[in-house]
Design a protein around this motif. Sequence first.
Motif, mmCIF file in Angstrom:
data_model
loop_
_atom_site.group_PDB
_atom_site.id
_atom_site.type_symbol
_atom_site.label_atom_id
_atom_site.label_comp_id
_atom_site.label_asym_id
_atom_site.label_seq_id
_atom_site.Cartn_x
_atom_site.Cartn_y
_atom_site.Cartn_z
ATOM 1 N N SER A 8 10.432 1.551 -1.759
ATOM 2 C CA SER A 8 11.189 0.912 -2.828
ATOM 3 C C SER A 8 12.431 1.709 -3.213
ATOM 4 O O SER A 8 13.119 1.373 -4.141
ATOM 5 N N HIS A 46 4.891 10.822 -15.235
ATOM 6 C CA HIS A 46 3.934 9.714 -15.209
ATOM 7 C C HIS A 46 2.700 10.032 -16.044
ATOM 8 O O HIS A 46 2.495 11.158 -16.485
ATOM 9 N N GLY A 50 -1.187 8.171 -12.778
ATOM 10 C CA GLY A 50 0.011 7.730 -12.063
ATOM 11 C C GLY A 50 0.413 8.700 -10.964
ATOM 12 O O GLY A 50 -0.261 9.672 -10.662
ATOM 13 N N SER A 51 1.561 8.403 -10.354
ATOM 14 C CA SER A 51 2.126 9.210 -9.286
ATOM 15 C C SER A 51 3.643 9.147 -9.387
ATOM 16 O O SER A 51 4.200 8.155 -9.864
ATOM 17 N N SER A 52 4.313 10.188 -8.909
ATOM 18 C CA SER A 52 5.777 10.178 -8.955
ATOM 19 C C SER A 52 6.347 9.033 -8.122
ATOM 20 O O SER A 52 7.439 8.542 -8.403
ATOM 21 N N SER A 53 5.620 8.571 -7.131
ATOM 22 C CA SER A 53 6.109 7.459 -6.310
ATOM 23 C C SER A 53 6.152 6.140 -7.091
ATOM 24 O O SER A 53 6.815 5.199 -6.670
ATOM 25 N N ASN A 54 5.489 6.072 -8.244
ATOM 26 C CA ASN A 54 5.549 4.872 -9.093
ATOM 27 C C ASN A 54 6.940 4.645 -9.669
ATOM 28 O O ASN A 54 7.252 3.548 -10.120
ATOM 29 N N PHE A 55 7.776 5.685 -9.681
ATOM 30 C CA PHE A 55 9.098 5.598 -10.279
ATOM 31 C C PHE A 55 10.197 5.279 -9.264
ATOM 32 O O PHE A 55 11.378 5.421 -9.567
ATOM 33 N N ASP A 72 4.573 15.793 -10.119
ATOM 34 C CA ASP A 72 3.234 15.185 -9.980
ATOM 35 C C ASP A 72 2.219 16.076 -10.619
ATOM 36 O O ASP A 72 1.912 17.109 -10.327
#
Length: 72
Positions: A8, A46, A50-55, A72
């Motif tokens: 993304s 997060h 959560g995870s840093s990849s969610n952003f 993270d």
Amino acid sequence: MRPLRLSSLQAVCRAGSIQRRGLHVHHRRVEAASASSSQPPLVLIHGLLGSSSNFGSLARRLNTSRDVLMPD
């Protein structure tokens, strides 16, 4: 830091880790699109599960004028 491509995220995201006082922290960094950016970095944190990849999509929008750091 090694470059990553997140699905993304159009910009290059670099993953790395730091160790301070016995703590090992993984993080991702998206560098500002503008090389002449004088803005301080923006840190996105997060929640518990959560995870840093969610952003990914948010970091892509915010990196036009500043670096975005996601621990993270």
